[in-house]
Scaffold this active site. Sequence first.
Site, PDB file in Angstrom:
ATOM      1  N   ALA A 263       0.720  -1.260  -0.034  1.00 13.92           N
ATOM      2  CA  ALA A 263      -0.169   0.014   0.029  1.00 13.92           C
ATOM      3  C   ALA A 263       0.803   1.420   0.217  1.00 13.92           C
ATOM      4  O   ALA A 263       1.727   1.428   0.872  1.00 13.92           O
ATOM      5  CB  ALA A 263      -1.073  -0.008   1.352  1.00 13.92           C
ATOM      6  N   SER A 264       0.686   2.006  -0.931  1.00 16.74           N
ATOM      7  CA  SER A 264       1.327   3.407  -1.368  1.00 16.74           C
ATOM      8  C   SER A 264       0.549   3.955  -2.379  1.00 16.74           C
ATOM      9  O   SER A 264       0.126   3.358  -3.156  1.00 16.74           O
ATOM     10  CB  SER A 264       2.664   3.209  -1.163  1.00 16.74           C
ATOM     11  OG  SER A 264       3.486   2.710  -0.477  1.00 16.74           O
ATOM     12  N   ASN A 265       0.671   5.222  -2.355  1.00 15.14           N
ATOM     13  CA  ASN A 265       0.289   6.218  -3.505  1.00 15.14           C
ATOM     14  C   ASN A 265       1.087   7.207  -4.033  1.00 15.14           C
ATOM     15  O   ASN A 265       2.059   7.526  -3.475  1.00 15.14           O
ATOM     16  CB  ASN A 265      -1.109   7.120  -2.965  1.00 15.14           C
ATOM     17  CG  ASN A 265      -2.286   6.468  -2.317  1.00 15.14           C
ATOM     18  OD1 ASN A 265      -2.552   5.466  -2.600  1.00 15.14           O
ATOM     19  ND2 ASN A 265      -2.626   6.834  -1.229  1.00 15.14           N
ATOM     20  N   ASN A 520      -0.348   0.543  -5.945  1.00 19.01           N
ATOM     21  CA  ASN A 520      -0.210  -0.886  -5.774  1.00 19.01           C
ATOM     22  C   ASN A 520      -1.127  -1.803  -6.590  1.00 19.01           C
ATOM     23  O   ASN A 520      -1.232  -3.004  -6.576  1.00 19.01           O
ATOM     24  CB  ASN A 520      -0.420  -1.313  -4.422  1.00 19.01           C
ATOM     25  CG  ASN A 520       0.362  -0.391  -3.612  1.00 19.01           C
ATOM     26  OD1 ASN A 520      -0.176   0.177  -2.690  1.00 19.01           O
ATOM     27  ND2 ASN A 520       1.722  -0.336  -3.594  1.00 19.01           N
TER      28      ASN A 520
END
Length: 841
Positions: A263-265, A520
Amino acid sequence: MNRTKSYQRRRFVIMATLACGLILMLPGCIVMQKKFDKSVEPLPESITLSGINDEIIIRRDFYGVPYIEAKNEDDLFFASGYIAAEDRLWQMVMMSMLMQGRLAEIAGEDTLKLDIFIRSLNAKKFVSDAMKKMDPASLRILENYSRGVNAWLESHNNLPAEFILTDYKPEKWKPEDTLYVFGMLNMDVSGNFIEELDFLILAAKLGYEKAAWLFPVYPDEKIPFEEAAKLKDVPADSIVQIKTAFMELRREMKQKLPMSVPASNNWALSGRKTASGKSIVENDTHLMLMIPNAWMLMHLKCPTYEAAGVTIPGVPFITLGYNGRVAWGATMVMADSQDLFIEKMRTEGGTVEYLSKGKWLPAIQRKETFNMQGGKPVEVVLLETNHGPLLNTGLAGVPFPPEMPVQPLPMTSEYGISLSWAMEQGNRTLKAFYDIGKAADIREAQQAVRNVQAIYLNIVYGDRDSIAWQVTGSFPLRKKGKGILPSPGWTGEYDWTGFLAPDKRPFSMNPAEGFITTANNRTVPKNFPYQLTGSWYHPDRAERIASVLKKMDKAAMKDMLKLQGEQFSSMAEKVQRLLYSDPVNGRLKEIIKGWKNKKKKARALEALALLSPKNFNAVMSANSANAAVMGAFMHCVTRGIFLDELGGEESLQWQAFLDVTMMSYSAPEDHLLYRPESPFWDNTETGKVETREDILAEALDSAILLLEDRISKNREKWQWGKIHTYHWKHEFTKQTSFFHGYLNRGPFPAGGDVHSVNVSTFTWGENFDTWNIPAMRMIVDFGLDEPMSLITVPGQSGNPSSPHYGDMIPAFLTGEGRPMPFRKENVEKQYDSVMRIAPEK
């Protein structure tokens, strides 16, 4: 190992902890606290050190973030090491020792099993190869960084609390230690082998085909039945005799590894969508909620290198950030760069052999020595096949000395598990990140980014006039299959044949849409010709970010901060659509009204009403009662769908199921929205066959009961943040009831969920504890005089006695930015604490 000494040592630590806990409660008797606090010294105005060429200036701001200025790169990276040791020494040491499989030298036999498993991966070989291939300039950077770390160690006798509590004196830092940290990062961002082990555990109970339902690839893709069928002729329970030990080991890995979750943006907008007409680059990396976190902030400057951003403790230069000309950020690709192979094994004349293409071959033996705190060294023989390390010894319940064998453990099954793992080119990747920091424009950045081969990332980057996206890493090419689930090793038909050429990896520059975003999610078409992974995360965050950016035409810093903090949950909205769709809504009401229990009926109808689009805007804010109902419903429906088949919440299968739901697009969300035909919708504990709507109706009732139990029967007191919280817990406090006030921070009410842009992940079906958050938030708006905003959480320092251990939490909770200035006057204004380091004459 001398068990008496080990016991005495553990007893000493426990008694010291107990005594310290009591002492800290007595006014005026804070002996241990004072000893800890000696590790934080006032910033002197000047010091002298040997090993540098010229004066170094180190400034710190209100949050303790360092701005390091030197006159050459040798001194700059020396100072980078010096400051890293001052801020994060324990973390650096732990990461390197963990990846070397040497934690038992700190913690004794309690971590020996983890050490054996990690050592079985043979990271030492990859590090040794990388050191041999490293170019002289990169080696010089690592050597200078190491000298800086060691200069701090030599000049500071008072170490942070963790060293006192473990009575461990760190070794001198070496260039190899940085590569071990890089190797751990590789493992953290490519953990597919753990999913494959979880599959074997679940298949042992459910069978391969039914277990495949728990490993969906993506909403529009089929369940991987073909992958599961590869092992149809092999009894799953004969493979996973190691399952109990593995789950114990996995729990320990989750405690010790600082990342290992997705999870990352990140996103970038071209100038035609911004107010200034210049690019904007954003990144918020979502990592395990931990204290300290995996990032530290730093600004490095000398005549030939300047960059500001985040770096990993133990790495000399900026990993993600901005250099005054180019900005770059990253998310995980969720790459499948690891495959498990099931090997046919036998022992002949004391030699362990494995079958390969019709021939029995001797397993390669490698003797490893494990030194243990308080005990004698232990020797273990680890094995390898042509596919890689054999994990049986590392995953099995290994006996402790004096029973520990010096010969290979006998095979207790006719099957073994080996691991193929792409961990090459660490030397090139290290240099690539250094080169990104020196890039003058997007074209130079493009070339540098293409050389990141050992880590699997979506790197989004840009300069004032252009934006781009590049997938990095070495992706294996397979003869057959996708590698999503374990493969037979003895036939050779699923073997790797090489790696995807760099020019075949996905790339985009200045797209017609005017923006780029990754989260992701699956970033390539469904029919993409190369297998990058089968472990994408859900599409919700990426869909939401894209929908917001698409509408923007005059974007600015404030808009990016707002989007970073958004708690709207696309999944909550999709659940609302499901519950109020036709014929689901009608069938739900029919089932509920048919119940004889009036209170149960009223509760379920109340939950349905509270989740109505008319009453709930799908924003998971911390003070929302409706959000609390939605979160409780997601929790209850997960248990309702899967818990009965998996043997209850104490079973290994349930724990493996929860484990795998954290790592990629998961069965709960997939079943809830897209798989009404799944066999898991039936409750096996009743005498009838349930439908999806039966389980949904029960979950609505259970959600209300849960909130009544956890919060209050008074609905006015319901708030999502009362059961869903941020709580930063130091690893030590997970094993003792003392030092919590000293080592931990929180709890604080949390909004959001795993599907909101502002991620606050909890595990559906387990509890509501937040375990995954934005560990940093970065924005670079090239239209501003000072383009960069960057914050991390909980703080810059990893030392619990430091005022900067958790002082960024308030800014994190309110979604504030924090400038990282480049202009001289702004730098001197913000970084107002100054220390000068002069070379020793």
